[in-house]
Design an enzyme around this catalytic site. Structure first.
Site, PDB file in Angstrom:
ATOM      1  N   TRP A 170       2.281   3.000  -2.521  1.00 20.08           N
ATOM      2  CA  TRP A 170       1.842   3.911  -3.582  1.00 20.08           C
ATOM      3  C   TRP A 170       0.436   4.433  -3.291  1.00 20.08           C
ATOM      4  CZ3 TRP A 170       3.338   2.953  -9.359  1.00 20.08           C
ATOM      5  CH2 TRP A 170       4.729   2.885  -9.470  1.00 20.08           C
TER       6      TRP A 170
ATOM      7  N   ASP B 179      -6.853 -11.312  -8.555  1.00 17.78           N
ATOM      8  CA  ASP B 179      -5.813 -11.432  -9.573  1.00 17.78           C
ATOM      9  C   ASP B 179      -6.247 -10.663 -10.818  1.00 17.78           C
ATOM     10  OD1 ASP B 179      -3.983 -12.231 -11.507  1.00 17.78           O
ATOM     11  OD2 ASP B 179      -3.927 -14.319 -10.839  1.00 17.78           O
TER      12      ASP B 179
ATOM     13  N   ASP C 130      -4.976  -5.755  -5.661  1.00 16.68           N
ATOM     14  CA  ASP C 130      -3.822  -6.645  -5.534  1.00 16.68           C
ATOM     15  C   ASP C 130      -4.306  -8.064  -5.276  1.00 16.68           C
ATOM     16  OD1 ASP C 130      -0.593  -5.944  -5.008  1.00 16.68           O
ATOM     17  OD2 ASP C 130      -1.235  -7.936  -4.381  1.00 16.68           O
TER      18      ASP C 130
ATOM     19  N   LYS D 122       5.281  -0.205 -14.089  1.00 17.11           N
ATOM     20  CA  LYS D 122       6.578  -0.875 -13.974  1.00 17.11           C
ATOM     21  C   LYS D 122       6.808  -1.720 -15.220  1.00 17.11           C
ATOM     22  CE  LYS D 122       8.013  -2.723 -10.090  1.00 17.11           C
ATOM     23  NZ  LYS D 122       8.135  -3.636  -8.911  1.00 17.11           N
TER      24      LYS D 122
ATOM     25  N   GLY E 293       0.765  -1.237   0.000  1.00 17.77           N
ATOM     26  CA  GLY E 293       0.000   0.000   0.000  1.00 17.77           C
ATOM     27  C   GLY E 293       0.792   1.280   0.000  1.00 17.77           C
TER      28      GLY E 293
END
Length: 206
Positions: free
Chosen positions: A62, A96, A80, A161, A60
Site C-alpha cells: 500500500w 506497535d 508497522d 480494514k 509495503g
C-alpha cells in the site's frame, strides 16, 4: 518437519494466485496493493501533495502504491510492528500502534488537523477462532478511528480494514456520524473466504 495439509493448500493457492503473479510481474511487494488500487481507481483517494498515514504497512504494498501516486510530493508516513524495507519519500515508524509511545511518535510527525488520508490494513495475528480474532481486529479499527478523529483535517478521508462480526454495525454507525459518506468495499483481490472488508469514510466532519 512436515507441513500440514492446510499450510500446503495455502501455499499452493498463494503461488497460483493471479494477484500474487501480477504483483511479482509489476514489481509490487504484495498482492494487497490491488485492494487499495481498485478502491482508489473508483474513489480518487490519493493525490500529489497530500499528507497520508499508512498503518499496518509492512511489507509495503500500500505504501509503495501511495508513494507512486503522490509523486514525491506531500508527506507519507508508514507504521508497522514488523520491519519494512525503505521506500522513496516515505517516513517509517517501527512499532506497535497499540502502544502509547508509538502512537505519540506518529502524532509528533503529523501536525494535528493536517492529515488528508488515513489508510489502515492492520490485522491481528489470527488464531483461527472468530471469538478471539474478531474482537482483536475490531480493537485495531477502533484505535485507527480514534486516531483519524484526532488528526484528520475537515473533509479528510479514511480507509480501514474491518472484519464482519461483533461490533461491525456499531463501528459503521459511528463512522456515519463523523463522515459525509461511508461505504463498505470488498475488492476483488480480497480472498472470497475471508471476512475482511474495507470501510471507506469520506468527508470528515469536525
Amino acid at each position: 518437519m512436515n507441513r500440514t495439509k492446510s499450510s500446503k493448500r495455502w501455499l499452493q493457492e498463494h503461488f497460483d494466485d493471479v494477484y500474487v503473479k501480477k504483483a511479482q510481474a509489476e514489481g509490487y511487494r504484495s498482492r494487497a496493493v490491488y485492494k487499495l488500487k481498485e478502491i482508489d481507481d473508483k474513489e480518487s483517494l490519493i493525490k500529489p501533495g497530500m499528507t497520508v498515514v499508512d498503518l499496518g504497512a509492512a511489507p509495503g504494498g500500500w505504501t509503495q502504491y501511495a508513494s507512486e501516486k503522490m509523486r514525491g510530493s506531500g508527506r507519507l508516513v508508514a507504521l508497522d510492528i514488523l520491519p519494512m524495507d525503505a521506500l522513496p519519500n516515505v517516513e517509517f515508524i517501527l512499532g506497535d500502534f497499540r502502544e502509547d509511545n508509538v502512537l505519540q511518535e506518529l502524532i509528533n510527525l503529523i501536525p494535528q488537523r493536517t492529515l488528508d488520508l488515513l489508510l489502515s490494513d492492520m490485522a491481528p495475528n489470527m488464531s483461527g477462532s472468530s471469538a478471539i480474532d474478531i474482537p482483536r481486529a475490531m480493537y485495531l479499527v477502533e484505535l485507527a478511528f480514534d486516531f483519524a478523529e484526532k488528526m484528520l483535517k475537515p473533509g479528510g478521508n479514511m480507509l480501514v480494514k474491518i472484519f464482519h462480526g461483533s461490533g461491525f454495525d456499531e463501528l459503521v454507525k459511528q463512522a456515519r456520524a463523523s463522515f459525509e459518506k461511508v461505504v463498505i468495499r470488498k475488492p476483488s483481490a480480497s480472498r472470497s473466504r475471508s471476512k475482511e472488508t474495507y470501510l471507506l469514510a469520506k468527508g470528515y466532519n469536525l
